[in-house]
Design an enzyme around this catalytic site. Structure first.
Site, PDB file in Angstrom:
ATOM      1  N   ARG A 102       0.844  -1.196   0.000  1.00  0.00           N
ATOM      2  CA  ARG A 102       0.000   0.000   0.000  1.00  0.00           C
ATOM      3  C   ARG A 102       0.882   1.250   0.000  1.00  0.00           C
ATOM      4  NH1 ARG A 102      -5.139   1.395   0.182  1.00  0.00           N
ATOM      5  NH2 ARG A 102      -5.316  -0.717  -0.559  1.00  0.00           N
ATOM      6  N   THR A 142      -0.854   7.726  -1.427  1.00  0.00           N
ATOM      7  CA  THR A 142      -2.075   7.628  -2.243  1.00  0.00           C
ATOM      8  C   THR A 142      -3.037   6.570  -1.700  1.00  0.00           C
ATOM      9  OG1 THR A 142      -1.160   5.915  -3.670  1.00  0.00           O
ATOM     10  CG2 THR A 142      -0.751   8.194  -4.315  1.00  0.00           C
ATOM     11  N   ASP A 186      -0.525  -9.912  13.663  1.00  0.00           N
ATOM     12  CA  ASP A 186      -0.044  -9.864  12.279  1.00  0.00           C
ATOM     13  C   ASP A 186       0.235 -11.295  11.810  1.00  0.00           C
ATOM     14  OD1 ASP A 186       1.678  -7.702  10.269  1.00  0.00           O
ATOM     15  OD2 ASP A 186       2.042  -9.853  10.111  1.00  0.00           O
ATOM     16  N   ASP A 217       3.834 -12.038  10.553  1.00  0.00           N
ATOM     17  CA  ASP A 217       4.800 -12.088  11.659  1.00  0.00           C
ATOM     18  C   ASP A 217       4.648 -13.373  12.466  1.00  0.00           C
ATOM     19  OD1 ASP A 217       5.930  -9.691  11.042  1.00  0.00           O
ATOM     20  OD2 ASP A 217       4.863  -8.542  12.573  1.00  0.00           O
TER      21      ASP A 217
HETATM   22  N1  URA Z   1      -3.274  -8.253   8.607  1.00  0.00           N
HETATM   23  C1  URA Z   1      -2.872  -9.009   9.648  1.00  0.00           C
HETATM   24  O1  URA Z   1      -1.915  -9.764   9.548  1.00  0.00           O
HETATM   25  N2  URA Z   1      -3.576  -8.928  10.798  1.00  0.00           N
HETATM   26  C2  URA Z   1      -4.635  -8.125  10.953  1.00  0.00           C
HETATM   27  O2  URA Z   1      -5.251  -8.117  12.034  1.00  0.00           O
HETATM   28  C3  URA Z   1      -5.041  -7.347   9.851  1.00  0.00           C
HETATM   29  C4  URA Z   1      -4.336  -7.430   8.681  1.00  0.00           C
END
Ligand code: URA
Length: 210
Positions: free
Chosen positions: A105, A109, A201, A204
């Site tokens: 992203r 923009t 995430d 991660d």
């Molecule tokens: N991407 C992720 O890895 N976790 C989220 O909660 C939202 C987007």
């Protein structure tokens, strides 16, 4: 509101998902659970694949078997967390062909910028399943599916582990023809666009990065 969305609420999926949500679950365990859940999800996603009759011989007699018809079906991973869902699906359907889409992203923009696109040919003749564990804002998934349609894909499904209502709304508005399969519809997004309660995430947690 959730028309076109299938929640895969099998007890095994819900049990494994709960372990994935726990913050103390290690990356190796998280990966194993994701692989197992994706296999169970692939079972649902392929439930209506067309079959064709095929005469075969067993050691005992001749019979008519049933095999999947048409071109090999196609899995598309949205990098990088999509690869976590891909592995289990490939365990179940090893002959599937695989594509990858990388998008990031632009902070100014807010547009999704493509940095990688490699997909199999003849998309127009294939069942295409797009995988990304987290449907959060929906921006990335919408952009990926728009790109796949430009490349010819017509029969597309989207599979995620968790979906936020905001992401579902965005996807249904942009691509009402694309059914969504998820293990859970969570509550909302927080101010950082993380899914609540979510699992953090996904990339991660799969790869042990921070
Ligand atoms: N991407 C992720 O890895 N976790 C989220 O909660 C939202 C987007």
């Amino acid at each position: 509101m959730n028309q076109g969305v299938t929640v895969i609420d099998h007890p095994l999926v819900q049990h494994k998902l709960t372990w994935m949500r726990r913050k103390e679950t290690s990356s190796p365990n998280f990966r194993t659970l994701l692989r197992e859940i994706s296999l169970l999800m692939a079972y649902e996603l392929t439930r209506d694949l067309p079959l064709t009759d095929q005469p075969i011989e067993t050691p005992v007699s001749e019979t008519i078997g049933h095999v999947i018809d048409g071109k090999k079906f196609c899995l598309i991973s949205i990098l990088r967390a999509g690869n976590g869902l891909l592995e289990g699906m490939l365990d179940l359907v090893p002959n599937a062909v695989v594509g990858h889409i990388g998008l990031y992203r632009d902070h100014e923009t807010l547009e999704a910028i493509e940095y990688y696109f490699k997909v199999p040919g003849h998309l127009e003749e294939r069942r295409v399943i797009v995988v990304d564990p987290m449907l959060a804002t929906g921006h990335t998934s919408v952009a990926a599916i728009t790109r796949l349609k430009k490349a010819g894909a017509q029969d597309i499904r989207f599979a995620c582990l968790l979906a936020a209502p905001e992401g579902i709304k965005e996807m249904r508005a942009a691509h009402p023809d694309v059914p969504i399969f998820t293990a859970s519809i969570d509550e909302c997004l927080n101010e950082n666009s993380y899914i609540v309660p979510g699992l953090g995430d996904a990339g991660d947690r799969i790869y042990g990065t921070k």
